[in-house]
Scaffold this motif. Structure first.
Motif, PDB file in Angstrom:
ATOM      1  N   THR A  60      25.338  78.109  75.215  1.00 48.36           N
ATOM      2  CA  THR A  60      24.519  79.239  75.652  1.00 48.36           C
ATOM      3  C   THR A  60      25.150  79.938  76.845  1.00 48.36           C
ATOM      4  OG1 THR A  60      22.518  78.218  74.785  1.00 48.36           O
ATOM      5  CG2 THR A  60      22.220  79.868  76.508  1.00 48.36           C
ATOM      6  N   TYR A  61      25.010  81.267  76.838  1.00 48.34           N
ATOM      7  CA  TYR A  61      25.536  82.136  77.884  1.00 48.34           C
ATOM      8  C   TYR A  61      24.429  83.071  78.336  1.00 48.34           C
ATOM      9  CZ  TYR A  61      29.796  80.672  75.514  1.00 48.34           C
ATOM     10  OH  TYR A  61      30.790  79.922  74.939  1.00 48.34           O
ATOM     11  N   ALA A  62      24.380  83.368  79.629  1.00 48.66           N
ATOM     12  CA  ALA A  62      23.435  84.358  80.149  1.00 48.66           C
ATOM     13  C   ALA A  62      24.126  85.716  80.135  1.00 48.66           C
ATOM     14  CB  ALA A  62      22.998  83.991  81.562  1.00 48.66           C
ATOM     15  N   MET A  63      23.407  86.733  79.711  1.00 47.85           N
ATOM     16  CA  MET A  63      23.933  88.097  79.618  1.00 47.85           C
ATOM     17  C   MET A  63      22.942  89.059  80.262  1.00 47.85           C
ATOM     18  SD  MET A  63      26.706  87.878  77.822  1.00 47.85           S
ATOM     19  CE  MET A  63      27.518  86.665  76.818  1.00 47.85           C
ATOM     20  N   HIS A  64      23.410  90.214  80.610  1.00 43.71           N
ATOM     21  CA  HIS A  64      22.542  91.281  81.103  1.00 43.71           C
ATOM     22  C   HIS A  64      22.519  92.410  80.083  1.00 43.71           C
ATOM     23  CE1 HIS A  64      21.313  90.063  85.060  1.00 43.71           C
ATOM     24  NE2 HIS A  64      22.558  89.764  85.396  1.00 43.71           N
ATOM     25  N   GLU A  65      21.333  92.846  79.742  1.00 48.82           N
ATOM     26  CA  GLU A  65      21.117  94.059  78.940  1.00 48.82           C
ATOM     27  C   GLU A  65      20.471  95.041  79.889  1.00 48.82           C
ATOM     28  OE1 GLU A  65      21.542  94.999  75.679  1.00 48.82           O
ATOM     29  OE2 GLU A  65      22.564  93.165  75.140  1.00 48.82           O
ATOM     30  N   GLY A  66      21.265  95.777  80.617  1.00 46.21           N
ATOM     31  CA  GLY A  66      20.714  96.647  81.647  1.00 46.21           C
ATOM     32  C   GLY A  66      20.094  95.783  82.725  1.00 46.21           C
ATOM     33  N   THR A  67      18.787  95.890  82.910  1.00 45.89           N
ATOM     34  CA  THR A  67      18.097  95.066  83.905  1.00 45.89           C
ATOM     35  C   THR A  67      17.465  93.819  83.283  1.00 45.89           C
ATOM     36  OG1 THR A  67      16.071  96.339  83.631  1.00 45.89           O
ATOM     37  CG2 THR A  67      17.588  97.060  85.368  1.00 45.89           C
ATOM     38  N   THR A  68      17.588  93.652  81.986  1.00 43.87           N
ATOM     39  CA  THR A  68      16.989  92.523  81.283  1.00 43.87           C
ATOM     40  C   THR A  68      17.989  91.372  81.185  1.00 43.87           C
ATOM     41  OG1 THR A  68      15.661  94.051  79.950  1.00 43.87           O
ATOM     42  CG2 THR A  68      15.882  91.804  79.128  1.00 43.87           C
ATOM     43  N   ARG A  69      17.536  90.181  81.534  1.00 47.39           N
ATOM     44  CA  ARG A  69      18.372  88.991  81.411  1.00 47.39           C
ATOM     45  C   ARG A  69      18.152  88.392  80.027  1.00 47.39           C
ATOM     46  NH1 ARG A  69      17.807  83.392  83.113  1.00 47.39           N
ATOM     47  NH2 ARG A  69      19.874  82.557  83.517  1.00 47.39           N
ATOM     48  N   CYS A  70      19.240  88.211  79.292  1.00 50.88           N
ATOM     49  CA  CYS A  70      19.175  87.659  77.942  1.00 50.88           C
ATOM     50  C   CYS A  70      20.018  86.395  77.856  1.00 50.88           C
ATOM     51  CB  CYS A  70      19.695  88.671  76.927  1.00 50.88           C
ATOM     52  SG  CYS A  70      18.696  90.152  76.798  1.00 50.88           S
ATOM     53  N   LEU A  71      19.725  85.582  76.858  1.00 52.52           N
ATOM     54  CA  LEU A  71      20.545  84.421  76.557  1.00 52.52           C
ATOM     55  C   LEU A  71      21.169  84.604  75.181  1.00 52.52           C
ATOM     56  CD1 LEU A  71      18.359  81.423  77.807  1.00 52.52           C
ATOM     57  CD2 LEU A  71      20.204  82.610  78.993  1.00 52.52           C
ATOM     58  N   LEU A  72      22.419  84.224  75.090  1.00 52.26           N
ATOM     59  CA  LEU A  72      23.153  84.230  73.825  1.00 52.26           C
ATOM     60  C   LEU A  72      23.522  82.789  73.541  1.00 52.26           C
ATOM     61  CD1 LEU A  72      24.783  85.556  71.509  1.00 52.26           C
ATOM     62  CD2 LEU A  72      26.675  85.752  73.131  1.00 52.26           C
ATOM     63  N   SER A  73      23.029  82.236  72.435  1.00 50.75           N
ATOM     64  CA  SER A  73      23.301  80.850  72.071  1.00 50.75           C
ATOM     65  C   SER A  73      24.015  80.815  70.736  1.00 50.75           C
ATOM     66  CB  SER A  73      22.000  80.050  71.958  1.00 50.75           C
ATOM     67  OG  SER A  73      21.314  80.026  73.188  1.00 50.75           O
ATOM     68  N   ARG A  95      11.660  79.357  82.325  1.00 51.95           N
ATOM     69  CA  ARG A  95      11.732  78.334  81.280  1.00 51.95           C
ATOM     70  C   ARG A  95      13.158  78.102  80.815  1.00 51.95           C
ATOM     71  NH1 ARG A  95       7.343  80.359  77.300  1.00 51.95           N
ATOM     72  NH2 ARG A  95       9.171  80.264  75.988  1.00 51.95           N
ATOM     73  N   VAL A  96      14.114  78.688  81.482  1.00 51.54           N
ATOM     74  CA  VAL A  96      15.514  78.531  81.090  1.00 51.54           C
ATOM     75  C   VAL A  96      16.337  78.212  82.329  1.00 51.54           C
ATOM     76  CG1 VAL A  96      15.310  80.072  79.117  1.00 51.54           C
ATOM     77  CG2 VAL A  96      15.992  80.989  81.311  1.00 51.54           C
ATOM     78  N   PRO A  97      17.472  77.593  82.121  1.00 49.68           N
ATOM     79  CA  PRO A  97      18.301  77.266  83.283  1.00 49.68           C
ATOM     80  C   PRO A  97      18.869  78.529  83.927  1.00 49.68           C
ATOM     81  CG  PRO A  97      19.493  76.855  81.248  1.00 49.68           C
ATOM     82  CD  PRO A  97      18.081  77.201  80.860  1.00 49.68           C
ATOM     83  N   GLU A  98      19.166  78.424  85.206  1.00 52.21           N
ATOM     84  CA  GLU A  98      19.806  79.531  85.910  1.00 52.21           C
ATOM     85  C   GLU A  98      21.295  79.505  85.605  1.00 52.21           C
ATOM     86  OE1 GLU A  98      18.898  82.209  87.680  1.00 52.21           O
ATOM     87  OE2 GLU A  98      16.870  81.710  87.057  1.00 52.21           O
ATOM     88  N   LEU A  99      21.731  80.366  84.748  1.00 52.15           N
ATOM     89  CA  LEU A  99      23.139  80.466  84.386  1.00 52.15           C
ATOM     90  C   LEU A  99      23.710  81.733  85.004  1.00 52.15           C
ATOM     91  CD1 LEU A  99      22.883  79.655  80.568  1.00 52.15           C
ATOM     92  CD2 LEU A  99      23.404  78.075  82.422  1.00 52.15           C
ATOM     93  N   ARG A 100      24.971  81.692  85.314  1.00 49.64           N
ATOM     94  CA  ARG A 100      25.631  82.887  85.830  1.00 49.64           C
ATOM     95  C   ARG A 100      25.627  83.946  84.729  1.00 49.64           C
ATOM     96  NH1 ARG A 100      30.680  84.903  85.300  1.00 49.64           N
ATOM     97  NH2 ARG A 100      31.429  83.016  84.277  1.00 49.64           N
ATOM     98  N   ALA A 101      24.981  85.060  85.006  1.00 51.99           N
ATOM     99  CA  ALA A 101      24.884  86.130  84.008  1.00 51.99           C
ATOM    100  C   ALA A 101      26.183  86.933  83.967  1.00 51.99           C
ATOM    101  CB  ALA A 101      23.706  87.040  84.313  1.00 51.99           C
ATOM    102  N   ARG A 102      26.546  87.358  82.785  1.00 49.06           N
ATOM    103  CA  ARG A 102      27.753  88.148  82.570  1.00 49.06           C
ATOM    104  C   ARG A 102      27.359  89.546  82.128  1.00 49.06           C
ATOM    105  NH1 ARG A 102      31.393  83.557  80.175  1.00 49.06           N
ATOM    106  NH2 ARG A 102      30.197  81.825  80.983  1.00 49.06           N
ATOM    107  N   ASN A 103      28.041  90.524  82.643  1.00 47.81           N
ATOM    108  CA  ASN A 103      27.869  91.892  82.164  1.00 47.81           C
ATOM    109  C   ASN A 103      28.912  92.093  81.081  1.00 47.81           C
ATOM    110  OD1 ASN A 103      25.755  92.670  83.886  1.00 47.81           O
ATOM    111  ND2 ASN A 103      27.205  92.875  85.565  1.00 47.81           N
ATOM    112  N   PHE A 104      28.517  91.839  79.874  1.00 44.20           N
ATOM    113  CA  PHE A 104      29.467  91.776  78.769  1.00 44.20           C
ATOM    114  C   PHE A 104      29.232  92.855  77.730  1.00 44.20           C
ATOM    115  CE2 PHE A 104      31.781  89.490  75.397  1.00 44.20           C
ATOM    116  CZ  PHE A 104      32.923  89.197  76.112  1.00 44.20           C
ATOM    117  N   GLY A 105      28.268  93.707  77.943  1.00 48.87           N
ATOM    118  CA  GLY A 105      27.963  94.747  76.964  1.00 48.87           C
ATOM    119  C   GLY A 105      26.806  94.360  76.073  1.00 48.87           C
ATOM    120  N   GLU A 106      26.248  95.353  75.426  1.00 47.75           N
ATOM    121  CA  GLU A 106      25.082  95.144  74.576  1.00 47.75           C
ATOM    122  C   GLU A 106      25.483  94.579  73.218  1.00 47.75           C
ATOM    123  OE1 GLU A 106      22.059  98.556  76.125  1.00 47.75           O
ATOM    124  OE2 GLU A 106      23.492  99.115  74.584  1.00 47.75           O
TER     125      GLU A 106
END
Length: 185
Positions: free
Chosen positions: A77-90, A110-121
């Motif tokens: 799982t990876y944390a991602m940013h969708e604009g201002t929304t924090r998403c998880l990609l598993s 309810r999810v771990p604090e992962l370093r979020a990446r600005n990786f695109g939508e």
């Protein structure tokens, strides 16, 4: 002659007939999914594509780095940013080949604090479906269903089957909050 067998319980026979009629009526009225589409549903952005049965774990790690074992061992799982929304990609693999991908709005606390990446939508194609999209504008190949992963969490679940897999779009309040790919068969 009856030869020791008790006479049939007519009330029980009638009850069974009624239950059979109800079951038959439910089967006839149950929503029948259309046949699978002939192209795969792909979760992608400009950097990487997640394709069931094709995407290799090594390619994902080369692009995103190693993932965090969440929600359970086997998932990366990876944390991602969708604009201002924090998403998880598993991503889930079998023999280092993708068998599941789940991209969703991260529930608060309810999810771990992962370093979020600005990786695109990320989005599904065909259909160009993204987190935050209007569910009323879903590709017509997605059909409303009552079941799906974590269906109780979302008010709407849409499904499309394709060769070797199934895709779900889920959301609440008319907005897409989750995109899911799973291998089947």
């Amino acid at each position: 002659m009856n030869q020791g067998k008790p006479p049939p319980d007519f009330a029980m026979v009638r009850a069974v007939e009624i239950l059979a009629q109800i079951a038959e009526k439910q089967l006839k009225s149950a929503h029948v999914l259309p046949p699978p589409i002939d192209v795969p549903i792909v979760l992608f952005n400009e950097h990487i594509m997640f394709v069931i049965g094709k995407t290799q774990r090594a390619a994902v790690i080369a692009e995103l780095g190693p993932g965090y074992a969440f929600p359970t061992k086997g998932w990366e799982t990876y944390a991602m940013h969708e604009g201002t929304t924090r998403c998880l990609l598993s991503a889930l693999y079998n023999d280092d080949v993708l068998v599941g991908a789940d991209y969703y709005v991260a529930p608060a606390n309810r999810v771990p604090e992962l370093r979020a990446r600005n990786f695109g939508e990320f989005r599904f194609v065909p259909g160009q479906i993204m987190i935050g999209s209007d569910m009323l504008r879903l590709d017509e190949r997605f059909v409303a269903v009552a079941e799906g992963p974590d269906a109780r969490t979302y008010s709407h679940t849409f499904e499309v089957r394709f060769p070797g897999g199934v895709a779900y779009v889920q959301g609440t309040g008319g907005n897409v909050q989750r995109l899911v790919l799973y291998a089947i068969g």
